[in-house]
Motif scaffolding. Structure first.
Motif, PDB file in Angstrom:
ATOM      1  N   MET A   1       0.848  -1.178   0.000  1.00 24.16           N
ATOM      2  CA  MET A   1       0.000   0.000   0.000  1.00 24.16           C
ATOM      3  C   MET A   1       0.896   1.245   0.000  1.00 24.16           C
ATOM      4  N   THR A   2       0.462   2.249  -0.723  1.00 21.18           N
ATOM      5  CA  THR A   2       1.239   3.475  -0.803  1.00 21.18           C
ATOM      6  C   THR A   2       0.984   4.355   0.417  1.00 21.18           C
ATOM      7  N   ARG A   3       1.727   5.420   0.522  1.00 19.34           N
ATOM      8  CA  ARG A   3       1.634   6.330   1.649  1.00 19.34           C
ATOM      9  C   ARG A   3       0.279   7.041   1.684  1.00 19.34           C
ATOM     10  N   PHE A   4      -0.338   7.077   2.865  1.00 18.29           N
ATOM     11  CA  PHE A   4      -1.646   7.710   3.023  1.00 18.29           C
ATOM     12  C   PHE A   4      -1.605   9.204   2.730  1.00 18.29           C
ATOM     13  N   GLU A   5      -0.494   9.839   3.007  1.00 13.91           N
ATOM     14  CA  GLU A   5      -0.434  11.295   2.882  1.00 13.91           C
ATOM     15  C   GLU A   5      -0.710  11.792   1.465  1.00 13.91           C
ATOM     16  N   LYS A   6      -0.590  10.934   0.458  1.00 16.46           N
ATOM     17  CA  LYS A   6      -0.830  11.385  -0.923  1.00 16.46           C
ATOM     18  C   LYS A   6      -2.312  11.410  -1.293  1.00 16.46           C
ATOM     19  N   TYR A   7      -3.163  10.837  -0.465  1.00 16.81           N
ATOM     20  CA  TYR A   7      -4.578  10.703  -0.805  1.00 16.81           C
ATOM     21  C   TYR A   7      -5.410  11.904  -0.362  1.00 16.81           C
ATOM     22  N   HIS A   8      -5.162  13.032  -0.991  1.00 14.31           N
ATOM     23  CA  HIS A   8      -5.979  14.222  -0.747  1.00 14.31           C
ATOM     24  C   HIS A   8      -5.726  15.220  -1.856  1.00 14.31           C
ATOM     25  N   PRO A   9      -6.643  16.075  -2.185  1.00 16.16           N
ATOM     26  CA  PRO A   9      -8.041  15.946  -1.785  1.00 16.16           C
ATOM     27  C   PRO A   9      -8.735  14.871  -2.605  1.00 16.16           C
ATOM     28  N   LEU A  10      -9.841  14.375  -2.081  1.00 18.36           N
ATOM     29  CA  LEU A  10     -10.723  13.475  -2.815  1.00 18.36           C
ATOM     30  C   LEU A  10     -12.005  14.244  -3.100  1.00 18.36           C
ATOM     31  N   LEU A  11     -12.609  13.983  -4.240  1.00 17.13           N
ATOM     32  CA  LEU A  11     -13.785  14.754  -4.642  1.00 17.13           C
ATOM     33  C   LEU A  11     -14.970  13.849  -4.915  1.00 17.13           C
ATOM     34  N   SER A  12     -16.144  14.336  -4.570  1.00 17.04           N
ATOM     35  CA  SER A  12     -17.391  13.733  -5.039  1.00 17.04           C
ATOM     36  C   SER A  12     -18.053  14.815  -5.889  1.00 17.04           C
ATOM     37  N   ALA A  13     -19.255  14.603  -6.310  1.00 14.88           N
ATOM     38  CA  ALA A  13     -19.907  15.579  -7.196  1.00 14.88           C
ATOM     39  C   ALA A  13     -20.001  16.972  -6.562  1.00 14.88           C
ATOM     40  N   HIS A  14     -20.295  17.034  -5.253  1.00 20.20           N
ATOM     41  CA  HIS A  14     -20.527  18.326  -4.613  1.00 20.20           C
ATOM     42  C   HIS A  14     -19.636  18.621  -3.408  1.00 20.20           C
ATOM     43  N   TYR A  15     -18.795  17.662  -3.018  1.00 17.55           N
ATOM     44  CA  TYR A  15     -18.005  17.810  -1.791  1.00 17.55           C
ATOM     45  C   TYR A  15     -16.532  17.524  -2.038  1.00 17.55           C
TER      46      TYR A  15
ATOM     47  N   LEU B   1     -16.212   4.821   0.296  1.00 12.18           N
ATOM     48  CA  LEU B   1     -16.158   3.359   0.324  1.00 12.18           C
ATOM     49  C   LEU B   1     -15.488   2.828  -0.935  1.00 12.18           C
ATOM     50  N   GLY B   2     -15.833   3.405  -2.090  1.00 10.35           N
ATOM     51  CA  GLY B   2     -15.174   3.013  -3.336  1.00 10.35           C
ATOM     52  C   GLY B   2     -13.678   3.266  -3.265  1.00 10.35           C
ATOM     53  N   PHE B   3     -13.294   4.379  -2.684  1.00 12.05           N
ATOM     54  CA  PHE B   3     -11.874   4.684  -2.492  1.00 12.05           C
ATOM     55  C   PHE B   3     -11.207   3.625  -1.614  1.00 12.05           C
ATOM     56  N   ALA B   4     -11.831   3.305  -0.499  1.00 12.80           N
ATOM     57  CA  ALA B   4     -11.252   2.307   0.420  1.00 12.80           C
ATOM     58  C   ALA B   4     -11.112   0.952  -0.260  1.00 12.80           C
ATOM     59  N   PHE B   5     -12.148   0.542  -0.970  1.00 13.40           N
ATOM     60  CA  PHE B   5     -12.138  -0.779  -1.591  1.00 13.40           C
ATOM     61  C   PHE B   5     -11.249  -0.855  -2.829  1.00 13.40           C
ATOM     62  N   PHE B   6     -11.419   0.084  -3.725  1.00 10.53           N
ATOM     63  CA  PHE B   6     -10.833  -0.075  -5.053  1.00 10.53           C
ATOM     64  C   PHE B   6      -9.546   0.714  -5.282  1.00 10.53           C
ATOM     65  N   GLU B   7      -9.190   1.564  -4.346  1.00 12.58           N
ATOM     66  CA  GLU B   7      -7.894   2.247  -4.414  1.00 12.58           C
ATOM     67  C   GLU B   7      -6.944   1.707  -3.335  1.00 12.58           C
ATOM     68  N   LEU B   8      -7.461   1.591  -2.111  1.00 10.52           N
ATOM     69  CA  LEU B   8      -6.607   1.129  -1.015  1.00 10.52           C
ATOM     70  C   LEU B   8      -6.524  -0.392  -0.911  1.00 10.52           C
ATOM     71  N   GLY B   9      -7.498  -1.102  -1.493  1.00 11.25           N
ATOM     72  CA  GLY B   9      -7.488  -2.559  -1.418  1.00 11.25           C
ATOM     73  C   GLY B   9      -8.094  -3.136  -0.156  1.00 11.25           C
ATOM     74  N   VAL B  10      -8.830  -2.322   0.580  1.00  9.59           N
ATOM     75  CA  VAL B  10      -9.549  -2.822   1.751  1.00  9.59           C
ATOM     76  C   VAL B  10     -10.651  -3.755   1.255  1.00  9.59           C
TER      77      VAL B  10
ATOM     78  N   ASN C   1     -19.766  -4.195  -8.478  1.00 16.91           N
ATOM     79  CA  ASN C   1     -20.388  -3.926  -9.779  1.00 16.91           C
ATOM     80  C   ASN C   1     -21.355  -2.745  -9.738  1.00 16.91           C
ATOM     81  N   ASP C   2     -21.409  -2.042  -8.619  1.00 12.47           N
ATOM     82  CA  ASP C   2     -22.300  -0.894  -8.473  1.00 12.47           C
ATOM     83  C   ASP C   2     -21.532   0.369  -8.864  1.00 12.47           C
ATOM     84  N   PRO C   3     -21.974   1.065  -9.902  1.00 16.18           N
ATOM     85  CA  PRO C   3     -21.224   2.241 -10.371  1.00 16.18           C
ATOM     86  C   PRO C   3     -21.110   3.365  -9.350  1.00 16.18           C
ATOM     87  N   ARG C   4     -21.987   3.412  -8.350  1.00 14.40           N
ATOM     88  CA  ARG C   4     -21.903   4.466  -7.323  1.00 14.40           C
ATOM     89  C   ARG C   4     -20.609   4.364  -6.512  1.00 14.40           C
ATOM     90  N   TYR C   5     -20.008   3.182  -6.497  1.00 13.41           N
ATOM     91  CA  TYR C   5     -18.817   2.953  -5.669  1.00 13.41           C
ATOM     92  C   TYR C   5     -17.535   2.920  -6.485  1.00 13.41           C
TER      93      TYR C   5
END
Length: 190
Positions: free
Chosen positions: A1-15, A121-130, A184-188
């Motif tokens: 896993m890569t360094r946590f400090e690089k994971y910012h900012p993260l964006l959603s549609a409005h936040y 949750l998508g970030f945790a699962f599909f980027e971090l590998g949780v 398989n849910d596109p929201r995540y």
């Protein structure tokens, strides 16, 4: 896993999810000083802005040590601080983690976490590998429990209780979600 400090900012549609150091300390204090929010989260209430400053500094230490990811959530339309989102208590192999989210009472009318939760949750699962996340909530936190259930979490009793600000002791639920449930849910998708 890569360094946590690089994971910012993260964006959603409005936040925007960015380090708590990017938010105004008085706004973070307003969240951390709320007794109901603190009780739902199972943490101590900050009684002073100095306590909140210490928390923010400790949060960044945990990020830099790759032990937690703690984000302030800000609305992009008006740049208002809305709440926080945390991934922490990682298992030793970093495949399981606990989540905690909090929203300022003043932002309760906005669907903040309804949008932020699937993104994080998508970030945790599909980027971090949780592979699995969980949250611990009192069963009386019905809005938060309903939000998690709407996002495919399953609830089980922990056999423990949490004391609320009114002194009432309420059953504590563990809500869990596996990555395979939403792969398989596109929201995540991240």
């Amino acid at each position: 896993m890569t360094r946590f400090e690089k994971y910012h900012p993260l964006l959603s549609a409005h936040y925007t999810m960015d380090w708590l150091t990017m938010a105004k300390l008085k706004d973070v204090f307003a969240l951390r000083n709320d007794p109901l929010v603190a009780a739902i989260s199972g943490r101590e209430r900050d009684s002073s802005i100095e306590a909140t400053a210490h928390y923010v500094n400790q949060s960044m230490r945990l990020v830099m040590a790759d032990r937690a990811l703690l984000y302030g959530v800000t609305a992009r339309d008006d740049r208002s601080f809305c709440g926080s989102f945390c991934l922490w208590n990682f298992s030793e192999n970093k495949t399981q983690a606990q989540i905690r989210f909090e929203v300022l009472a003043a932002q309760a009318s906005r669907p903040v976490m309804a949008e932020v939760l699937p993104r994080m949750l998508g970030f945790a699962f599909f980027e971090l590998g949780v592979t699995q996340v969980y949250a611990l909530l009192p069963e009386t936190a019905t809005a938060d429990v309903a939000l998690l259930k709407a996002n495919h979490f399953t609830a089980t009793s922990t056999g423990r209780t949490r004391t609320m600000p009114d002194g009432q002791s309420v059953p504590l639920l563990k809500l869990t979600l596996a990555a395979d449930t939403v792969k398989n849910d596109p929201r995540y998708q991240f």
